[in-house]
Structures are given as structure tokens and as C-alpha cells.
Design a protein around this motif. Sequence first.
Motif, PDB file in Angstrom:
ATOM      1  N   PHE A  86      63.353  24.644  50.170  1.00 44.66           N
ATOM      2  CA  PHE A  86      62.834  23.338  49.758  1.00 44.66           C
ATOM      3  C   PHE A  86      61.698  22.893  50.673  1.00 44.66           C
ATOM      4  O   PHE A  86      60.636  22.492  50.205  1.00 44.66           O
TER       5      PHE A  86
ATOM      6  N   LYS B  49      73.663  37.219  54.631  1.00 39.22           N
ATOM      7  CA  LYS B  49      72.304  37.362  55.183  1.00 39.22           C
ATOM      8  C   LYS B  49      72.295  38.537  56.140  1.00 39.22           C
ATOM      9  O   LYS B  49      73.173  38.636  57.007  1.00 39.22           O
TER      10      LYS B  49
ATOM     11  N   PHE C 170      73.642  21.259  54.138  1.00 39.68           N
ATOM     12  CA  PHE C 170      72.793  21.448  52.955  1.00 39.68           C
ATOM     13  C   PHE C 170      72.614  22.937  52.732  1.00 39.68           C
ATOM     14  O   PHE C 170      72.638  23.735  53.671  1.00 39.68           O
ATOM     15  N   ILE C 171      72.439  23.299  51.477  1.00 37.39           N
ATOM     16  CA  ILE C 171      72.195  24.705  51.132  1.00 37.39           C
ATOM     17  C   ILE C 171      70.937  24.726  50.259  1.00 37.39           C
ATOM     18  O   ILE C 171      70.908  24.068  49.212  1.00 37.39           O
ATOM     19  N   GLY C 172      69.931  25.420  50.741  1.00 38.31           N
ATOM     20  CA  GLY C 172      68.679  25.513  49.977  1.00 38.31           C
ATOM     21  C   GLY C 172      67.563  24.672  50.565  1.00 38.31           C
ATOM     22  O   GLY C 172      66.487  24.580  49.988  1.00 38.31           O
ATOM     23  N   GLU C 173      67.812  24.081  51.740  1.00 36.09           N
ATOM     24  CA  GLU C 173      66.778  23.198  52.307  1.00 36.09           C
ATOM     25  C   GLU C 173      65.627  23.998  52.925  1.00 36.09           C
ATOM     26  O   GLU C 173      64.515  23.490  53.033  1.00 36.09           O
ATOM     27  N   VAL C 174      65.886  25.274  53.287  1.00 43.82           N
ATOM     28  CA  VAL C 174      64.802  26.081  53.877  1.00 43.82           C
ATOM     29  C   VAL C 174      63.719  26.319  52.813  1.00 43.82           C
ATOM     30  O   VAL C 174      62.534  26.030  53.030  1.00 43.82           O
TER      31      VAL C 174
ATOM     32  N   ALA D 177      61.048  31.175  48.587  1.00 40.90           N
ATOM     33  CA  ALA D 177      62.285  31.708  48.007  1.00 40.90           C
ATOM     34  C   ALA D 177      63.430  31.602  49.014  1.00 40.90           C
ATOM     35  O   ALA D 177      63.202  31.449  50.218  1.00 40.90           O
ATOM     36  N   ALA D 178      64.672  31.701  48.486  1.00 36.27           N
ATOM     37  CA  ALA D 178      65.860  31.554  49.344  1.00 36.27           C
ATOM     38  C   ALA D 178      65.890  32.630  50.422  1.00 36.27           C
ATOM     39  O   ALA D 178      65.608  33.802  50.150  1.00 36.27           O
ATOM     40  N   SER D 179      66.275  32.206  51.641  1.00 32.90           N
ATOM     41  CA  SER D 179      66.309  33.153  52.761  1.00 32.90           C
ATOM     42  C   SER D 179      67.666  33.847  52.862  1.00 32.90           C
ATOM     43  O   SER D 179      67.879  34.683  53.724  1.00 32.90           O
ATOM     44  N   ALA D 180      68.616  33.450  52.011  1.00 32.08           N
ATOM     45  CA  ALA D 180      69.957  34.056  52.032  1.00 32.08           C
ATOM     46  C   ALA D 180      70.596  33.841  50.657  1.00 32.08           C
ATOM     47  O   ALA D 180      70.095  33.035  49.867  1.00 32.08           O
TER      48      ALA D 180
ATOM     49  N   ASN E  34      64.877  28.499  44.611  1.00 34.25           N
ATOM     50  CA  ASN E  34      66.013  27.625  44.295  1.00 34.25           C
ATOM     51  C   ASN E  34      65.569  26.524  43.342  1.00 34.25           C
ATOM     52  O   ASN E  34      64.573  25.853  43.602  1.00 34.25           O
TER      53      ASN E  34
ATOM     54  N   MET F 170      77.835  32.563  52.918  1.00 37.16           N
ATOM     55  CA  MET F 170      76.416  32.934  52.945  1.00 37.16           C
ATOM     56  C   MET F 170      76.297  34.409  53.320  1.00 37.16           C
ATOM     57  O   MET F 170      77.008  34.878  54.218  1.00 37.16           O
TER      58      MET F 170
ATOM     59  N   LYS G  35      71.897  24.182  62.378  1.00 37.10           N
ATOM     60  CA  LYS G  35      72.192  25.564  61.987  1.00 37.10           C
ATOM     61  C   LYS G  35      71.659  26.536  63.039  1.00 37.10           C
ATOM     62  O   LYS G  35      72.326  27.510  63.384  1.00 37.10           O
TER      63      LYS G  35
ATOM     64  N   CYS H 154      72.578  30.213  45.660  1.00 41.45           N
ATOM     65  CA  CYS H 154      71.226  30.700  45.979  1.00 41.45           C
ATOM     66  C   CYS H 154      71.268  32.214  46.024  1.00 41.45           C
ATOM     67  O   CYS H 154      72.294  32.787  46.398  1.00 41.45           O
TER      68      CYS H 154
ATOM     69  N   VAL I  22      73.997  32.515  48.749  1.00 42.28           N
ATOM     70  CA  VAL I  22      75.157  31.681  49.044  1.00 42.28           C
ATOM     71  C   VAL I  22      76.014  31.574  47.781  1.00 42.28           C
ATOM     72  O   VAL I  22      75.499  31.315  46.697  1.00 42.28           O
TER      73      VAL I  22
HETATM   74  N1  LIG Z   1      71.275  31.219  59.656  1.00 46.55           N
HETATM   75  C1  LIG Z   1      71.693  30.304  58.761  1.00 46.55           C
HETATM   76  N2  LIG Z   1      72.676  29.422  59.064  1.00 46.55           N
HETATM   77  C2  LIG Z   1      73.121  28.529  58.172  1.00 46.55           C
HETATM   78  N3  LIG Z   1      72.614  28.404  56.910  1.00 46.55           N
HETATM   79  C3  LIG Z   1      71.629  29.236  56.553  1.00 46.55           C
HETATM   80  C4  LIG Z   1      71.114  30.237  57.450  1.00 46.55           C
HETATM   81  N4  LIG Z   1      70.163  30.934  56.812  1.00 46.55           N
HETATM   82  C5  LIG Z   1      70.087  30.398  55.562  1.00 46.55           C
HETATM   83  N5  LIG Z   1      70.961  29.383  55.405  1.00 46.55           N
HETATM   84  C6  LIG Z   1      71.194  28.561  54.204  1.00 46.55           C
HETATM   85  O1  LIG Z   1      71.199  29.402  53.067  1.00 46.55           O
HETATM   86  C7  LIG Z   1      70.183  28.927  52.214  1.00 46.55           C
HETATM   87  C8  LIG Z   1      69.521  29.951  51.333  1.00 46.55           C
HETATM   88  O2  LIG Z   1      68.447  29.326  50.640  1.00 46.55           O
HETATM   89  P1  LIG Z   1      67.310  28.629  51.515  1.00 46.55           P
HETATM   90  O3  LIG Z   1      66.610  29.653  52.310  1.00 46.55           O
HETATM   91  O4  LIG Z   1      66.490  27.756  50.651  1.00 46.55           O
HETATM   92  O5  LIG Z   1      68.159  27.679  52.498  1.00 46.55           O
HETATM   93  C9  LIG Z   1      69.157  28.355  53.187  1.00 46.55           C
HETATM   94  C10 LIG Z   1      70.041  27.569  54.073  1.00 46.55           C
HETATM   95  O6  LIG Z   1      70.490  26.409  53.435  1.00 46.55           O
END
Ligand SMILES: Nc1ncnc2c1ncn2[C@@H]1O[C@@H]2COP(=O)(O)O[C@H]2[C@H]1O
Length: 227
Positions: free
Chosen positions: A161, A143, A155-159, A166-169, A128, A141, A212, A122, A171
Amino acid sequence: MVDYIFSAAILVHFALLFFSLGFLARDQLILRGLVLIGSAFYILYYFNINDTPLWDAIFASGTMALINFAMICTLILERTTFAMNSDQSVIYQCFPTLTPGQFRKVMRDSETTTASGQTVLCETGHLNERLYLLVAGKAVMYKGGVEYNVPLNSFIGEVGFLNQSAASASVTAQTGAVFVYWQVSDLRKMMRRSAPLNNALIALFSTDLARKVERSQPMADTVKFAT
Ligand SMILES: Nc1ncnc2c1ncn2[C@@H]1O[C@@H]2COP(=O)(O)O[C@H]2[C@H]1O
């Protein structure tokens, strides 16, 4: 009376008993199981009631019983982890809100891969196209200028989703990391088709997010240090 009890006619009463008990059951598996036993009594009745068995009735009841039996097998498969290989059983632990049947459905649309080098999963600010589950190895990750190791089985990308954002971080999976992934569009299609699956997946991603948040630190730019 004694003659009646030992006659073929008594079989109809057993069939009636099992059908009635079945129709009183709310659970589909119990209902179908009792109806299947009832059908067996009907078939025995049709077989014994005349000198020549009532073949047409036996055929009709037998066909219905066979369809019922097939549905019982499907229900058992949907409710149990029976016939899952050991890899799938391990991954299923990451899907506590899904029934085994829902899990099998979701896994049919997934791919499993091992990162052959550093692989970007991501990127902050980008939509994503895939949603990942890290099952082995390491993913990092980035951030707010900080690096974190993504915990295994997250999971990675569920936020993005859930929020359709858009992705918050960013990875990146490290070489050798194993992850399962889905195309976001396939997952959305699956969720649109089935309300129970939609609810189960939303509950799943929400639980993952809650875990998380539980582990996370307050954001640096909002911290007010206690004196
Ligand atoms: N503070 C956090 N702790 C763990 N995972 C995170 C955190 N911030 C973002 N992520 C993961 O990194 C992903 C980046 O894409 P998303 O924002 O779609 O979903 C995010 C989460 O899966």
C-alpha cells in the motif's frame, strides 16, 4: 451607575466579554463554547431591552446559536470515543495516530469478516486489492521459505500500500480468523480527500512497519555470522 448595572444593557457587555474571549481562543471547541454563551447573553438582552422583545434579532441570534451548538456536538463526537460500541473501541486501539472522528470515517468504508476456511489475503508478487487488519485468530505469513504467525492487531498489506508495489509475502488467514479490511482504492480516495487523514494513516502504517522490523530477524541471505 447602579441602575445601569441592573439594566438589560449590561447583558450586552457580558455578551461582548464572552465573544471576545472566544475570538482569543485557538481551540475551536473553546471558541464555539464561549461564543455560544455570548449568544445566550445577546438573546437575553434582545428579550429584555424593550417592552416588546426584539423577535427578529432573537430569531437571528437563536438560529446562529443553534448552528453553533450542532457544530459543537459534531466536534465533541470527532474528539471523543463517546458513542463507539465496545468492538469499535477495541479496534480503535490499533489506530493511535487517528482522532476518533478520523477513525469513524475510516471504519465506514471497512468490512469485518471471519474466515470460514483457509483464506489467502496476499500473494507474493501480486498487487493487493485489499488492506487487512487481523483482530482475532491466526494468520500465517510465508516469506523466504519461512512461516511466521502474523501478530494480532497487525496490518497486512501495508507495505504494498505504501510503496504502491506488489505483496512482499504471502499471507493466509486460518479458519476462524477475524479481520477488518478495506479496498485499497477506497482508502486511497479517502486519503486524497483529506491531508490530515492522509498523514495520520501514513504515520499509522509506518509505526506498524517499525514494530514489525523491531521483531524481525536479519534476512537469511544477508546474514554474516560473527566468529
Ligand atoms: N517481515 C515481516 N514481518 C511482518 N509482516 C510482514 C513482513 N513482511 C511482510 N509482512 C506483511 O505481509 C504483507 C504482504 O503484503 P505487503 O508486502 O503489501 O505487506 C506485507 C506485510 O503486511
